[in-house]
Structures are given as structure tokens and as C-alpha cells.
Design a protein around this motif. Structure first.
Motif, PDB file in Angstrom:
ATOM      1  N   PRO A  30      19.300  38.782  55.253  1.00  0.00           N
ATOM      2  CA  PRO A  30      19.728  40.153  55.572  1.00  0.00           C
ATOM      3  C   PRO A  30      21.237  40.309  55.413  1.00  0.00           C
ATOM      4  N   VAL A  31      21.644  41.532  55.113  1.00  0.00           N
ATOM      5  CA  VAL A  31      23.061  41.849  54.950  1.00  0.00           C
ATOM      6  C   VAL A  31      23.570  42.514  56.216  1.00  0.00           C
ATOM      7  N   ARG A  32      24.759  42.100  56.639  1.00  0.00           N
ATOM      8  CA  ARG A  32      25.374  42.645  57.852  1.00  0.00           C
ATOM      9  C   ARG A  32      26.709  43.335  57.577  1.00  0.00           C
ATOM     10  N   LEU A  33      27.385  42.936  56.511  1.00  0.00           N
ATOM     11  CA  LEU A  33      28.697  43.488  56.171  1.00  0.00           C
ATOM     12  C   LEU A  33      28.630  44.174  54.811  1.00  0.00           C
ATOM     13  N   GLY A  74      21.340  43.368  60.820  1.00  0.00           N
ATOM     14  CA  GLY A  74      21.110  43.007  59.428  1.00  0.00           C
ATOM     15  C   GLY A  74      20.086  43.919  58.770  1.00  0.00           C
ATOM     16  N   VAL A  75      20.233  44.072  57.456  1.00  0.00           N
ATOM     17  CA  VAL A  75      19.367  44.942  56.668  1.00  0.00           C
ATOM     18  C   VAL A  75      18.871  44.167  55.453  1.00  0.00           C
ATOM     19  N   GLU A  76      17.584  44.241  55.187  1.00  0.00           N
ATOM     20  CA  GLU A  76      17.013  43.642  53.977  1.00  0.00           C
ATOM     21  C   GLU A  76      17.601  44.399  52.790  1.00  0.00           C
ATOM     22  N   PHE A  77      18.324  43.691  51.908  1.00  0.00           N
ATOM     23  CA  PHE A  77      19.062  44.347  50.821  1.00  0.00           C
ATOM     24  C   PHE A  77      18.818  43.673  49.474  1.00  0.00           C
ATOM     25  N   SER A  78      17.770  42.834  49.410  1.00  0.00           N
ATOM     26  CA  SER A  78      17.482  42.071  48.187  1.00  0.00           C
ATOM     27  C   SER A  78      18.684  41.219  47.774  1.00  0.00           C
ATOM     28  N   THR A  98      17.345  50.338  56.437  1.00  0.00           N
ATOM     29  CA  THR A  98      16.834  50.045  55.099  1.00  0.00           C
ATOM     30  C   THR A  98      17.986  50.122  54.092  1.00  0.00           C
ATOM     31  N   LYS A  99      17.784  49.499  52.954  1.00  0.00           N
ATOM     32  CA  LYS A  99      18.793  49.513  51.894  1.00  0.00           C
ATOM     33  C   LYS A  99      19.148  50.947  51.512  1.00  0.00           C
ATOM     34  N   GLU A 102      24.044  56.436  54.394  1.00  0.00           N
ATOM     35  CA  GLU A 102      24.988  56.485  55.520  1.00  0.00           C
ATOM     36  C   GLU A 102      26.430  56.254  55.045  1.00  0.00           C
ATOM     37  N   LEU A 103      26.627  55.266  54.173  1.00  0.00           N
ATOM     38  CA  LEU A 103      27.974  55.010  53.646  1.00  0.00           C
ATOM     39  C   LEU A 103      28.444  56.171  52.768  1.00  0.00           C
TER      40      LEU A 103
END
Length: 153
Positions: free
Chosen positions: A96-99, A86-90, A20-21, A27-28
């Protein structure tokens, strides 16, 4: 300033666990807090979420650049994460966002903060680089790709 001078293999999460976003930001931020004593995870997450409320940092093409400024930061801090699924990040394109590049800057750093965001954007604008980053075996390989590109910019 080069990306690879701020980003070491230990700052790279080659396989994000987050789905998730909100979890990606945690995590980062955890990675940054672990590597930079004096920066607290919860404060990093708060700053990043605050910025996301203004508008998603998901810029499209599978890329997000969550960023913010923090009084406790003494210098620019960079982290990178990759999600193969990939993550749904709006994101602006709805994909989806991967990087993920996460950038934290000192409160009073305006010019250098914007220059680093522009440098990240230039790097990731190239579909070939995005593909290489997705295909890289591990954090060391990801760092090498970024380092190679730094020498060309």
C-alpha cells in the motif's frame, strides 16, 4: 528548484480521506484546483488517470508520485497527501501507498519536470525521512520536514 518553494502547507493533505487509487487522484486534484485557479479538477484527474494507465506511479516503499502535463498549467504545481492506513495503488512492490506527491507540469516543460521527479525520488529514498513524514503532526510539520531536506540537497 526546491520542493518547498512549490509546496506550501495549504498544498498538503495531512490525512487523506480517500481509500482507493481513483479517490486519491480526485482528492489531490481537488486540492490543486482549489489552490490554482485556471486548473480544473476533472481535467487534472483525466491527465493523472491517463498517466496511471501507462503504468502505476506507485514506485514502492509506500510512495506514489502521480504526475502529468497540462496545457493550462503555467508553472510546476505540487501537492502532497498522506494516508496513515495506506491505499492499494498497484505499486511496483505490491505494498500500500502512504505518501503521495502529485506533480503537474506545463505541456512543454520537459527538463524541469524530470528534475522535480528526481528531486522527489531522492527525498523519499531515505527511510528516515519517510518515517518522519508519516509521524508528522500536521501539514505545517510535513512542510517543515520537506523544507529542511531542501536545504540539505
Amino acid at each position: 528548484m526546491e520542493l518547498s518553494s512549490l509546496l506550501q502547507p495549504a498544498d498538503i493533505i495531512a490525512e487523506l480521506v480517500a481509500t482507493t487509487k481513483s479517490d486519491v487522484l480526485v482528492e489531490l486534484a481537488s486540492q490543486v484546483a482549489e489552490r490554482h485557479p485556471g486548473l480544473e479538477r476533472d481535467e487534472l484527474v483525466r491527465v493523472l488517470q491517463e498517466r496511471e494507465r501507462l503504468g502505476s506511479t506507485g514506485i514502492g516503499d509506500g510512495i506514489a508520485v502521480p504526475h502529468g502535463k497540462l496545457k493550462q498549467a503555467r508553472e510546476l504545481v505540487l501537492a502532497f497527501g498522506r494516508s496513515r492506513s495506506g491505499v492499494e495503488f498497484s505499486a511496483l512492490d505490491g505494498r500500500p501507498v502512504r505518501l503521495f506527491f502529485m506533480l503537474i507540469a506545463p505541456q512543454d516543460a520537459v527538463g524541469i519536470h524530470l528534475k522535480m521527479l528526481a528531486r522527489i525520488s531522492r527525498l523519499l529514498k531515505d527511510p528516515g525521512i519517510r518515517r518522519r513524514l508519516m509521524d508528522a503532526a500536521d501539514a505545517v510539520a510535513i512542510h517543515q520536514i520537506i523544507q529542511e531536506q531542501d536545504s540539505r540537497q
